[in-house]
Design a protein around this motif. Structure first.
Motif, PDB file in Angstrom:
ATOM      1  N   GLY A   1       0.728  -1.244  -0.083  1.00 19.68           N
ATOM      2  CA  GLY A   1      -0.008  -0.156  -0.037  1.00 19.68           C
ATOM      3  C   GLY A   1       0.819   1.246   0.139  1.00 19.68           C
ATOM      4  N   GLY A   2       2.047   1.190   0.402  1.00 17.71           N
ATOM      5  CA  GLY A   2       3.103   2.348   0.230  1.00 17.71           C
ATOM      6  C   GLY A   2       3.659   2.595  -0.963  1.00 17.71           C
ATOM      7  N   ASP A   3       4.833   3.287  -0.819  1.00 14.23           N
ATOM      8  CA  ASP A   3       5.669   3.477  -2.211  1.00 14.23           C
ATOM      9  C   ASP A   3       7.022   2.659  -1.860  1.00 14.23           C
ATOM     10  OD1 ASP A   3       4.104   5.511  -3.136  1.00 14.23           O
ATOM     11  OD2 ASP A   3       4.802   6.899  -1.821  1.00 14.23           O
ATOM     12  N   TRP A   4       7.363   2.136  -3.187  1.00 16.97           N
ATOM     13  CA  TRP A   4       8.862   1.454  -3.100  1.00 16.97           C
ATOM     14  C   TRP A   4       9.502   1.829  -4.168  1.00 16.97           C
ATOM     15  CZ3 TRP A   4      10.372  -1.597  -7.091  1.00 16.97           C
ATOM     16  CH2 TRP A   4       9.580  -2.040  -7.873  1.00 16.97           C
ATOM     17  N   TYR A   5      10.875   1.710  -4.007  1.00 17.11           N
ATOM     18  CA  TYR A   5      11.863   2.279  -4.891  1.00 17.11           C
ATOM     19  C   TYR A   5      13.080   1.377  -4.943  1.00 17.11           C
ATOM     20  CZ  TYR A   5       9.342   6.490  -3.746  1.00 17.11           C
ATOM     21  OH  TYR A   5       8.222   7.327  -3.541  1.00 17.11           O
ATOM     22  N   HIS A   6      13.706   1.203  -5.985  1.00 18.46           N
ATOM     23  CA  HIS A   6      15.112   0.886  -5.920  1.00 18.46           C
ATOM     24  C   HIS A   6      15.918   2.010  -6.243  1.00 18.46           C
ATOM     25  CE1 HIS A   6      18.842  -1.268  -7.642  1.00 18.46           C
ATOM     26  NE2 HIS A   6      18.129  -2.519  -7.169  1.00 18.46           N
ATOM     27  N   THR A   7      17.124   1.510  -5.604  1.00 24.99           N
ATOM     28  CA  THR A   7      18.190   2.725  -5.321  1.00 24.99           C
ATOM     29  C   THR A   7      18.645   3.302  -6.818  1.00 24.99           C
ATOM     30  OG1 THR A   7      19.597   1.142  -4.788  1.00 24.99           O
ATOM     31  CG2 THR A   7      18.898   2.478  -3.045  1.00 24.99           C
ATOM     32  N   GLY A   8      18.895   2.191  -7.578  1.00 25.16           N
ATOM     33  CA  GLY A   8      19.279   2.326  -8.852  1.00 25.16           C
ATOM     34  C   GLY A   8      18.221   2.898  -9.818  1.00 25.16           C
ATOM     35  N   GLN A   9      17.056   3.076  -9.420  1.00 26.06           N
ATOM     36  CA  GLN A   9      16.038   3.799 -10.339  1.00 26.06           C
ATOM     37  C   GLN A   9      15.539   5.020  -9.550  1.00 26.06           C
ATOM     38  OE1 GLN A   9      13.698   0.244 -11.233  1.00 26.06           O
ATOM     39  NE2 GLN A   9      14.947  -0.129 -12.920  1.00 26.06           N
ATOM     40  N   TRP A  10      16.057   5.453  -9.056  1.00 27.03           N
ATOM     41  CA  TRP A  10      15.726   6.574  -8.004  1.00 27.03           C
ATOM     42  C   TRP A  10      14.864   7.727  -8.520  1.00 27.03           C
ATOM     43  CZ3 TRP A  10      15.239   4.994  -3.439  1.00 27.03           C
ATOM     44  CH2 TRP A  10      15.185   5.855  -2.339  1.00 27.03           C
ATOM     45  N   PRO A  11      13.800   8.237  -8.106  1.00 32.37           N
ATOM     46  CA  PRO A  11      12.913   9.411  -8.814  1.00 32.37           C
ATOM     47  C   PRO A  11      13.896  10.574  -8.923  1.00 32.37           C
ATOM     48  CG  PRO A  11      11.771   8.487  -6.903  1.00 32.37           C
ATOM     49  CD  PRO A  11      13.031   7.802  -7.003  1.00 32.37           C
ATOM     50  N   HIS A  12      13.526  11.399  -9.749  1.00 33.87           N
ATOM     51  CA  HIS A  12      14.455  12.389 -10.163  1.00 33.87           C
ATOM     52  C   HIS A  12      14.052  13.590  -9.208  1.00 33.87           C
ATOM     53  CE1 HIS A  12      16.574  11.670 -14.087  1.00 33.87           C
ATOM     54  NE2 HIS A  12      16.496  10.600 -13.303  1.00 33.87           N
ATOM     55  N   GLU A  13      12.616  13.521  -8.904  1.00 36.92           N
ATOM     56  CA  GLU A  13      12.234  14.639  -7.812  1.00 36.92           C
ATOM     57  C   GLU A  13      12.755  14.448  -6.275  1.00 36.92           C
ATOM     58  OE1 GLU A  13      10.740  12.773  -9.742  1.00 36.92           O
ATOM     59  OE2 GLU A  13       8.959  11.663  -8.791  1.00 36.92           O
ATOM     60  N   GLY A  14      13.264  13.309  -5.851  1.00 34.31           N
ATOM     61  CA  GLY A  14      13.600  12.813  -4.716  1.00 34.31           C
ATOM     62  C   GLY A  14      12.449  12.242  -4.048  1.00 34.31           C
ATOM     63  N   VAL A  15      12.707  11.550  -2.699  1.00 37.87           N
ATOM     64  CA  VAL A  15      11.707  10.919  -2.077  1.00 37.87           C
ATOM     65  C   VAL A  15      11.942  11.564  -0.497  1.00 37.87           C
ATOM     66  CG1 VAL A  15      11.083   8.910  -0.864  1.00 37.87           C
ATOM     67  CG2 VAL A  15      11.919   8.912  -3.214  1.00 37.87           C
ATOM     68  N   ASP A  16      10.525  11.972   0.080  1.00 39.10           N
ATOM     69  CA  ASP A  16      10.651  12.684   1.369  1.00 39.10           C
ATOM     70  C   ASP A  16       9.979  11.727   2.276  1.00 39.10           C
ATOM     71  OD1 ASP A  16      10.360  14.232   3.401  1.00 39.10           O
ATOM     72  OD2 ASP A  16       8.612  15.509   2.639  1.00 39.10           O
ATOM     73  N   PHE A  17      11.188  11.470   3.282  1.00 40.44           N
ATOM     74  CA  PHE A  17      11.099  10.571   4.158  1.00 40.44           C
ATOM     75  C   PHE A  17      10.601  10.845   5.451  1.00 40.44           C
ATOM     76  CE2 PHE A  17      14.403   8.554   1.447  1.00 40.44           C
ATOM     77  CZ  PHE A  17      13.978   7.446   1.071  1.00 40.44           C
ATOM     78  N   THR A  18      10.431  12.260   5.729  1.00 37.01           N
ATOM     79  CA  THR A  18       9.957  12.976   6.809  1.00 37.01           C
ATOM     80  C   THR A  18       8.613  12.335   7.415  1.00 37.01           C
ATOM     81  OG1 THR A  18      10.716  14.930   5.801  1.00 37.01           O
ATOM     82  CG2 THR A  18       9.483  14.980   7.904  1.00 37.01           C
ATOM     83  N   GLY A  19       8.966  11.446   8.807  1.00 37.10           N
ATOM     84  CA  GLY A  19       7.857  11.182   9.489  1.00 37.10           C
ATOM     85  C   GLY A  19       7.368   9.652   9.011  1.00 37.10           C
ATOM     86  N   LYS A  20       8.194   9.059   7.874  1.00 37.10           N
ATOM     87  CA  LYS A  20       7.815   7.707   7.506  1.00 37.10           C
ATOM     88  C   LYS A  20       8.354   6.613   8.028  1.00 37.10           C
ATOM     89  CE  LYS A  20       5.392   9.688   3.937  1.00 37.10           C
ATOM     90  NZ  LYS A  20       3.978   9.736   3.808  1.00 37.10           N
ATOM     91  N   ARG A  21       7.598   5.670   8.238  1.00 38.81           N
ATOM     92  CA  ARG A  21       8.274   4.345   8.512  1.00 38.81           C
ATOM     93  C   ARG A  21       9.008   3.668   7.413  1.00 38.81           C
ATOM     94  NH1 ARG A  21       3.152   1.608  10.812  1.00 38.81           N
ATOM     95  NH2 ARG A  21       2.540   2.437   8.727  1.00 38.81           N
ATOM     96  N   VAL A  22      10.272   3.671   7.395  1.00 35.81           N
ATOM     97  CA  VAL A  22      10.920   3.152   5.858  1.00 35.81           C
ATOM     98  C   VAL A  22      11.644   1.779   6.383  1.00 35.81           C
ATOM     99  CG1 VAL A  22      12.671   3.607   4.292  1.00 35.81           C
ATOM    100  CG2 VAL A  22      11.486   5.417   5.617  1.00 35.81           C
ATOM    101  N   GLY A  23      11.347   0.914   5.425  1.00 31.25           N
ATOM    102  CA  GLY A  23      12.158  -0.468   5.345  1.00 31.25           C
ATOM    103  C   GLY A  23      13.423  -0.339   4.332  1.00 31.25           C
ATOM    104  N   ILE A  24      14.366  -0.813   4.610  1.00 33.38           N
ATOM    105  CA  ILE A  24      15.192  -0.816   3.454  1.00 33.38           C
ATOM    106  C   ILE A  24      16.018  -2.313   3.538  1.00 33.38           C
ATOM    107  CG2 ILE A  24      17.041   0.016   5.037  1.00 33.38           C
ATOM    108  CD1 ILE A  24      18.359   1.207   2.592  1.00 33.38           C
ATOM    109  N   ILE A  25      16.092  -2.818   2.153  1.00 34.25           N
ATOM    110  CA  ILE A  25      16.565  -4.252   2.195  1.00 34.25           C
ATOM    111  C   ILE A  25      18.030  -4.161   1.493  1.00 34.25           C
ATOM    112  CG2 ILE A  25      16.039  -6.423   1.166  1.00 34.25           C
ATOM    113  CD1 ILE A  25      13.070  -5.871   1.079  1.00 34.25           C
TER     114      ILE A  25
END
Ligand code: NA7
Length: 533
Positions: free
Chosen positions: A157-181
């Motif tokens: 239900g959230g957003d997911w990204y691969h580091t090698g295809q990162w969005p050019h506008e960046g990602v705002d992690f403020t206040g988010k629960r993030v899982g990194i694999i």
């Protein structure tokens, strides 16, 4: 623009830009570069994740072909960050007027060799077709993202990204629960930065990893002056050693050095930081007992830095020799685990079972996440080549030719694929070398070869089978003379991608030795290549 060309170069990163300059401006060929991105940069165009930074030092991570360029460009930090590398490559492209020969936003989806006409037909995703005599891949070694197939991702239900295809506008992690694999070089760079703004960061570690502090800092005016004044000498060093870096590997042996002195040298190297740590002793990559002294030193450092004993134990439970996998360097990586908002999860003990709509589930339970970051690496070296559907003589595909793993000559040419050159292909030093150094050598070798063919009235060059077999034996022997194959799950071996053949891909005999081999082959009239009129 003409679709009937002397040369097509695929990719506009470090390799493609310089290959274009060599062929267009020095040889006067008609050249078209085809690039999937909307700008130059290659690997750096796509890898925009937080903390993305090169691990070679800036004064060595640049072209050396133009003294003027080296004198006028000024790096701001010890290691160049991704945005600064992009500024540099754009500066190079503008200075040498390269962009007019590059078609951006154009992905190559097929290339077919036609024997009768001795031409390559290259197709793009827009349905256009180009034809060319020479085809040169400059597609990078780490440009095909590896997103593991974990069930449930489509329903996350959230957003997911691969580091090698990162969005050019960046990602705002403020206040988010993030899982990194992933805790390779990329995860180790991204984790400390994401932790600064995320509400909570859960790190999913499968294999614990060594890391040495980068000790990044702004370059002082004195350092900048020093690099400019000593550029010629630094170039000489980079071109004369195994890894293309502007420093030499020490001649000292770890085991022959008294323990107290050895520790002092490791301490000094740790304080200095960076990849040079690996160069503290000459035998670190060839002698397991010598390597153990470095590995133990780093494990102890981890246990000293990380305050929670359980987390420290997990982070330092490393199963391979130091530097047998690509050795990361970091900025406050291990310190990050002392933050209250960071949790380490051992997915070796309890593997990830699925992605749920609200997080990541292992056998031990579910970890909630609003954002998932896959720092899971790449289908390295062969991936970027194989996804293009390249077909050589008689329509035989590269995928079939390399079914059992990549086979070629010098990492430059493949039997059955005439007039196709591969810059930093598998079988060349590439990722074991400072990349711009490896790239310049390849681009110059290829343009020298094409110049030779034109002078001699030759139309076709192709790697010969015996030479390819012999080269593959040399690549294997070079790897087996080191501890590198002992990291049995590394991407050097293709082991990170399920189903990929396990072959140690880069040539581990050293860049200087490789440069000499390539020069000798030229001196011997392109020994091992079939050149025909
Ligand atoms: P790497 O070095 O291939 O690291 C990828 C990481 O992702 C590594 O820790 C992997 O664990 C982990 N991974 C991959 N797939 C999974 C799954 N399915 N589950 C859990 N963990 C997983 O890629 P990087 O992008 O960090 O670095 C690539 C190169 O870029 C680097 O070497 C520099 O040259 C620049 P594993 O170790 O396979 O157990």
């Amino acid at each position: 623009m003409t679709n009937d060309l002397d040369a097509i170069v695929i990719g506009a990163g470090f390799a493609g830009l310089y290959q274009l300059l060599c062929l267009r401006d020095r040889l006067g060929l008609s050249v078209q570069v085809l690039e999937a991105g909307e700008g130059v940069g290659g690997t750096w165009y796509w890898n925009r994740y937080p903390g993305a930074r090169c691990d070679s030092e800036s004064h060595g991570y640049c072209y050396s072909f133009s003294e003027e360029l080296q004198q006028e460009w000024e790096w701001s930090e010890r290691y160049p960050g991704q945005p600064e590398i992009m500024r540099y490559l754009n500066h190079v492209a503008d200075k040498f007027d390269l962009k007019r020969s590059i078609r951006f936003d154009t992905r190559v989806v097929g290339a077919r060799y036609d024997e009768a006409s001795n031409r390559w037909h290259v197709r793009t995703d827009a349905g256009e077709e180009f034809n060319t005599k020479f085809l040169i891949t400059a597609v990078g070694c780490l440009s095909t993202a590896n997103v593991p197939k974990i069930s449930g991702l489509d329903d996350f239900g959230g957003d997911w990204y691969h580091t090698g295809q990162w969005p050019h506008e960046g990602v705002d992690f403020t206040g988010k629960r993030v899982g990194i694999i992933g805790t390779g070089s990329t995860g180790i760079q991204a984790i400390p930065v994401i932790a600064q703004t995320a509400a909570h960061l859960t790190v999913f570690q499968r294999t614990a990893n060594y890391s040495v502090p980068a000790q990044n800092a702004p370059l002082t005016p004195e350092a900048k002056r020093y690099f400019k004044d000593n550029m010629a000498e630094l170039r000489r060093v980079m071109h004369s050693n195994a890894n293309g870096q502007p420093f030499m590997v020490s001649e000292r042996m770890a085991l022959a050095t008294p323990a107290e002195e050895r520790m002092a040298l490791y301490e000094a190297a740790w304080e200095k930081g960076g990849l040079e740590f690996r160069a503290t002793f000459q035998d670190l990559l060839v002698d397991r007992a010598a390597n153990d002294t470095a590995s133990d030193f780093i494990r102890t450092k981890i246990q000293t830095i990380v305050k929670d004993p359980e987390t420290a134990a997990l982070l330092s439970d490393i199963d391979h020799p130091y530097a047998a996998k690509r050795p990361p360097i970091d900025t406050h990586y291990f310190e990050t685990y002392n933050r209250d908002n960071v949790t380490l999860v051992n997915v070796k003990a309890a593997p990830i079972e699925r992605i749920t709509p609200t997080g990541i589930a292992t056998r031990n339970g579910e970890y909630p996440a609003d954002i998932i970051v896959f720092a899971t690496g790449f289908d390295a070296m062969t991936g970027p080549m194989l996804r293009m559907d390249i077909r050589g003589r008689d329509g035989v595909s590269l995928a079939d030719t390399w079914q059992a793993g990549p086979r070629n000559y010098l990492g430059l040419q493949i039997e059955g694929f005439p007039n196709l050159f591969t810059i930093t292909g598998p079988g060349s030093p590439s990722v074991l070398c400072n990349m711009p150094v490896a790239i310049e050598q390849h681009a110059e070798w290829i343009s020298g070869c094409i110049a030779h063919m034109r002078e001699q009235g030759l139309e076709r060059i192709e790697a010969m089978p015996d030479a390819s077999d012999a080269w593959m034996e040399q690549v294997n022997a070079a790897a087996n003379a080191t501890l590198l194959p002992q990291a049995t799950h590394s991407w050097y071996l293709g082991a990170n991608v399920p189903g990929k053949p396990r072959i140690f891909m880069p040539y581990a005999g050293g860049m200087a030795r490789y440069r000499q081999i390539c020069a000798e082959i030229v001196a011997n009239n392109y020994e091992g290549f079939a050149l025909t009129g």
